[in-house]
Design a protein around this motif. Sequence first.
Motif, PDB file in Angstrom:
ATOM      1  N   VAL A  80       0.837  -1.209   0.000  1.00  0.00           N
ATOM      2  CA  VAL A  80       0.000   0.000   0.000  1.00  0.00           C
ATOM      3  C   VAL A  80       0.869   1.254   0.000  1.00  0.00           C
ATOM      4  CG1 VAL A  80      -1.654   1.346   1.348  1.00  0.00           C
ATOM      5  CG2 VAL A  80      -1.961  -1.126   1.119  1.00  0.00           C
ATOM      6  N   VAL A  81       1.895   1.264   0.857  1.00  0.00           N
ATOM      7  CA  VAL A  81       2.791   2.425   0.904  1.00  0.00           C
ATOM      8  C   VAL A  81       3.534   2.574  -0.420  1.00  0.00           C
ATOM      9  CG1 VAL A  81       4.809   3.434   2.050  1.00  0.00           C
ATOM     10  CG2 VAL A  81       3.049   2.299   3.405  1.00  0.00           C
ATOM     11  N   TYR A  82       3.920   1.463  -1.015  1.00  0.00           N
ATOM     12  CA  TYR A  82       4.589   1.493  -2.326  1.00  0.00           C
ATOM     13  C   TYR A  82       3.696   2.143  -3.378  1.00  0.00           C
ATOM     14  CZ  TYR A  82       6.716  -0.130  -6.664  1.00  0.00           C
ATOM     15  OH  TYR A  82       7.270  -0.171  -7.912  1.00  0.00           O
ATOM     16  N   LEU A  83       2.429   1.734  -3.403  1.00  0.00           N
ATOM     17  CA  LEU A  83       1.499   2.288  -4.391  1.00  0.00           C
ATOM     18  C   LEU A  83       1.272   3.782  -4.165  1.00  0.00           C
ATOM     19  CD1 LEU A  83      -1.150  -0.584  -4.522  1.00  0.00           C
ATOM     20  CD2 LEU A  83       0.602  -0.037  -6.231  1.00  0.00           C
ATOM     21  N   LEU A  84       1.261   4.203  -2.905  1.00  0.00           N
ATOM     22  CA  LEU A  84       1.069   5.619  -2.595  1.00  0.00           C
ATOM     23  C   LEU A  84       2.275   6.454  -3.009  1.00  0.00           C
ATOM     24  CD1 LEU A  84      -0.580   5.415   0.949  1.00  0.00           C
ATOM     25  CD2 LEU A  84      -1.689   6.088  -1.185  1.00  0.00           C
ATOM     26  N   LEU A  85       3.485   5.881  -2.831  1.00  0.00           N
ATOM     27  CA  LEU A  85       4.711   6.648  -3.063  1.00  0.00           C
ATOM     28  C   LEU A  85       5.306   6.466  -4.463  1.00  0.00           C
ATOM     29  CD1 LEU A  85       6.586   6.080   0.335  1.00  0.00           C
ATOM     30  CD2 LEU A  85       5.098   7.980  -0.317  1.00  0.00           C
ATOM     31  N   SER A  86       4.778   5.510  -5.215  1.00  0.00           N
ATOM     32  CA  SER A  86       5.312   5.284  -6.563  1.00  0.00           C
ATOM     33  C   SER A  86       5.018   6.483  -7.460  1.00  0.00           C
ATOM     34  CB  SER A  86       4.706   4.018  -7.165  1.00  0.00           C
ATOM     35  OG  SER A  86       3.309   4.185  -7.369  1.00  0.00           O
ATOM     36  N   ASN A  87       5.686   6.555  -8.582  1.00  0.00           N
ATOM     37  CA  ASN A  87       5.509   7.696  -9.497  1.00  0.00           C
ATOM     38  C   ASN A  87       4.063   7.842  -9.963  1.00  0.00           C
ATOM     39  OD1 ASN A  87       8.209   8.427  -9.401  1.00  0.00           O
ATOM     40  ND2 ASN A  87       8.774   7.068 -11.099  1.00  0.00           N
ATOM     41  N   ALA A  88       3.343   6.721 -10.040  1.00  0.00           N
ATOM     42  CA  ALA A  88       1.939   6.778 -10.471  1.00  0.00           C
ATOM     43  C   ALA A  88       0.986   7.016  -9.304  1.00  0.00           C
ATOM     44  CB  ALA A  88       1.564   5.477 -11.180  1.00  0.00           C
ATOM     45  N   GLY A  89       1.508   7.009  -8.088  1.00  0.00           N
ATOM     46  CA  GLY A  89       0.667   7.174  -6.910  1.00  0.00           C
ATOM     47  C   GLY A  89       0.424   8.628  -6.557  1.00  0.00           C
ATOM     48  N   PRO A  90      -0.493   8.892  -5.614  1.00  0.00           N
ATOM     49  CA  PRO A  90      -0.835  10.264  -5.238  1.00  0.00           C
ATOM     50  C   PRO A  90       0.300  11.023  -4.556  1.00  0.00           C
ATOM     51  CG  PRO A  90      -1.904   8.680  -3.779  1.00  0.00           C
ATOM     52  CD  PRO A  90      -1.319   7.896  -4.906  1.00  0.00           C
TER      53      PRO A  90
END
Length: 235
Positions: A80-90
């Motif tokens: 979840v943290v990865y998805l939030l912090l990835s370039n495509a995340g918010p």
Amino acid sequence: MTDLVEAFHTALRLIVTIDPQLIEIVMLSLQVSLLAVLLAGIVGFPLGAALAVYRFPGRGLATAALNALMGLPPVVVGLVVYLLLSNAGPLGVLQLLYTPAAMIIAQTVLVVPIIAALSRQHCEDLFEEYDEHLRSLGASSREIAATLLWDGRYRLTTAVLAGFGRAIAEVGAVMIVGGNIDHVTRTMTTAIALETSKGNIALALALGMVLLATSVAISGALMGVRRGARRFAYA
């Protein structure tokens, strides 16, 4: 057996000679975990006290959810943290992925429910004793929550210890968001996993011994502070 004994001796030598690589990994681990516990305490203590004092619809459900979150799977938190912090995340614009900051965020998310749930239980126990007295003094719910946290500060050491134990031993979440990058995001637990897979048992053993000693030392220090403070308070 001979190889294991030799690896153990090498591990001791790395510790005694204060190997630079070993120290770098240990210091980063402590920095990440201690900051995560500090941030989790800032959020978790007030949250736990609020759940103990305030009465609102859905309080029981919120308490049950908080208790359930104590068992959050680390890899799920890491994802979840990865998805939030990835370039495509918010939060991708912050460019925090694969940095110690991302690891601190992941560990904080894991530790907050532990500190909050244990704080709620301690504060609720105290609230049963102090409720009538505090209400008779005209204390507001906010003041009662603050009083319970202050009066139960010695008991809350247990919550801090539990949170630190969860943070310092974490592997999955920090591996996902930190990437286990040498000299950047390599912690004791991720290094142990990596060095063991590489067959470098000596360094893995050294890190394991330091990890265990660190956990015991910090737990002992907190318990010592707790006992000392209680003696001073009742002197």
